[in-house]
Write an enzyme that holds these catalytic residues in place. Structure first.
Site, PDB file in Angstrom:
ATOM      1  N   ASN A 196      -2.434  -7.443   8.733  1.00  9.41           N
ATOM      2  CA  ASN A 196      -2.941  -6.585   7.662  1.00  9.41           C
ATOM      3  C   ASN A 196      -4.462  -6.617   7.750  1.00  9.41           C
ATOM      4  OD1 ASN A 196      -3.648  -5.320   5.309  1.00  9.41           O
ATOM      5  ND2 ASN A 196      -2.527  -6.693   3.947  1.00  9.41           N
TER       6      ASN A 196
ATOM      7  N   ARG B  86       0.410  -3.349   8.614  1.00  3.32           N
ATOM      8  CA  ARG B  86       0.283  -2.566   7.390  1.00  3.32           C
ATOM      9  C   ARG B  86      -0.711  -1.453   7.686  1.00  3.32           C
ATOM     10  NH1 ARG B  86      -1.567  -4.850   1.564  1.00  3.32           N
ATOM     11  NH2 ARG B  86      -1.020  -3.006   0.393  1.00  3.32           N
TER      12      ARG B  86
ATOM     13  N   HIS C 134       0.587   1.191  -2.332  1.00  4.54           N
ATOM     14  CA  HIS C 134       1.314  -0.050  -2.643  1.00  4.54           C
ATOM     15  C   HIS C 134       2.812   0.094  -2.367  1.00  4.54           C
ATOM     16  CE1 HIS C 134      -2.061  -1.411  -5.587  1.00  4.54           C
ATOM     17  NE2 HIS C 134      -2.151  -2.062  -4.443  1.00  4.54           N
TER      18      HIS C 134
ATOM     19  N   ARG D  96     -12.310  -1.082  -9.227  1.00  9.14           N
ATOM     20  CA  ARG D  96     -12.144   0.383  -9.143  1.00  9.14           C
ATOM     21  C   ARG D  96     -11.870   0.966 -10.530  1.00  9.14           C
ATOM     22  NH1 ARG D  96      -7.568   0.381  -4.638  1.00  9.14           N
ATOM     23  NH2 ARG D  96      -8.048  -1.795  -4.237  1.00  9.14           N
TER      24      ARG D  96
ATOM     25  N   GLU E 189       4.795  -8.284   0.630  1.00 14.20           N
ATOM     26  CA  GLU E 189       4.628  -7.130   1.516  1.00 14.20           C
ATOM     27  C   GLU E 189       4.787  -7.533   2.984  1.00 14.20           C
ATOM     28  OE1 GLU E 189       1.179  -6.874  -0.821  1.00 14.20           O
ATOM     29  OE2 GLU E 189       1.225  -4.696  -0.894  1.00 14.20           O
TER      30      GLU E 189
END
Ligand code: AMP
Length: 393
Positions: free
Chosen positions: A9, A93, A181, A241, A379
């Site tokens: 990732n 990913r 996600h 964010r 994940e």
């Protein structure tokens, strides 16, 4: 000989890896995991085995330690500690699969180029994901590589949920809600299906509350709507964010306050959210421990946005049977879960304070019409499982 799948990732300043042991007829087992943080600044490499024993803990000097250097360090570490290991493939990913990639894919040079063309849609992530893929391809040519997309899970959404109220030609040009996600949502909903199949067959909202945060309406295991849209900036407020923002604010900042495009980008992605509102930290733990009013304000707004998004996502499914919390804040913060659930009583949610405080799997009261669950995300395991499937193992 131990056979394994490597999961990578690659972010802008970090590279995370997980190594899973493959054995036919059993689930994948984690052998080791680690990461390099602070690439380009002050890199720190940490790796642990499955007993949490430290395999590496190194601070590197110099800004020249790029992703290639990190990959070589990971390869050297694996050679040292797992001699005779046979790598079957690498799962990556990849943040963006565009409108086309609705499932993981085995990479070819042509597909890598097609994914490169999506870089403008995810400028902060896609190029780093692809750099890691290219680095592995040149170091280990012939080793199968699989791309697993953060957007793919959401391709089941109907067109209405992917639209903006812009001219239709924008949608045709790819300006649409993609959602992100997805690997987390896929893992969480597959775990819910395994453990509570009847609940998973219903109308579920999953709240992925981490440093990046989003929510997703999932009906019968399929994504119906997501709080994240064209980029990973929309929806919930996050660590740094903004989340949902009137597009007119961006125009105002550019036209009236004369900010440059780069300054606006930096403001929206890096200086807003919990950090921007509190002026203290992007870390929820710090804000919850703080007595500063601005910290409380940031936490209040975080919870408020989740509550509003929950109502919106329930509306997109005409109802709600279950709410699931996951990711750093969702998995660890009983107080945030409690506050979200208290504001969602109108949706039939009644939290069990003891189960919630104990981080149990089911945290709703026994007679709560809408149930509430806690499922840690994974994940990396989702990517490893996809990689195994794509390899035909
Ligand atoms: P993630 O991006 O999923 O790793 O989540 C990171 C976020 O989880 C950070 O904002 C952390 O402050 C938050 N977090 C981790 N543990 C806790 C905790 N015990 N209470 C509140 N927030 C937490």
């Amino acid at each position: 000989m131990t056979k394994a799948i490597l999961v990578l990732n690659a972010g802008s300043s970090s590279l995370k890896f997980s190594l899973f042991e493959y054995e036919a007829a059993s689930d994948l087992h984690l052998m080791a995991k680690g990461q390099v943080e602070g690439i380009g600044n002050a890199p720190h490499f940490v790796a642990k085995d499955h007993h949490e024993q430290i395999l590496a803990d190194e601070h590197w000097q110099g800004e020249d330690k790029d992703h290639d250097h990190c990959l070589r360090a990971i390869a050297t570490l694996l050679n040292q500690h797992y001699q005779g290991l046979k790598l079957l493939g690498v799962g990556h990913r990849v943040v963006h699969g565009g409108a086309h990639y609705a499932a993981p894919v085995r990479l070819t040079p042509g597909i890598i180029n097609a994914l490169d063309a999506l870089t403008p849609l995810a400028p902060l992530h896609q190029s780093h994901n692809l750099a890691a893929i290219r680095a592995v391809a040149s170091a280990l040519p012939g080793l199968p590589q699989i791309a697993c997309f953060d957007t793919a899970f959401h391709r089941s959404q109907n067109q209405i949920n992917q639209l903006f109220g812009l001219p239709y030609s924008c949608y045709e040009r790819g300006i649409r809600r993609y959602g992100f996600h997805g690997l987390s949502y896929e893992y969480v909903s597959s775990t819910l299906k395994q453990r509570e199949p009847e609940i998973a067959a219903g109308k579920v909202v999953i709240a992925h509350l981490g440093n990046g945060a989003s929510m997703c309406a999932v009906q019968n295991g399929k994504s119906v709507a997501s709080s994240m849209g064209f980029t990973a900036l929309d929806g919930l407020m996050m660590g740094t964010r903004t989340g949902n923002l009137d597009a007119g604010v961006v125009l105002y900042l550019l036209q009236q306050e004369q900010l440059s495009v780069q300054q606006v980008e930096e403001l929206l992605y890096k200086r807003s959210g919990l950090l921007g509102l509190s002026g203290i930290s992007s870390d929820m733990r710090v804000l919850l421990d703080s007595h500063e009013p601005q910290a409380a304000l940031a936490v209040d707004y975080f919870v408020h946005r989740i509550s509003r998004e929950l109502g919106s996502l329930a509306a997109s499914m005409n109802g709600l049977d279950a709410l699931v919390f996951t990711a750093g804040i969702g998995e660890n913060s009983a107080i945030i879960r409690q506050r979200v659930c208290e504001q969602a009583q109108w949706l039939g949610i009644d939290i069990d304070p003891h189960a919630n405080a104990a981080n149990e799997f089911c945290i709703s009261a026994i007679d709560s019409p809408t149930t509430v669950w806690l499922i840690p995300s994974n994940e990396e395991l989702m990517i490893a499982r996809h990689t195994r499937t794509q390899l035909g193992l």
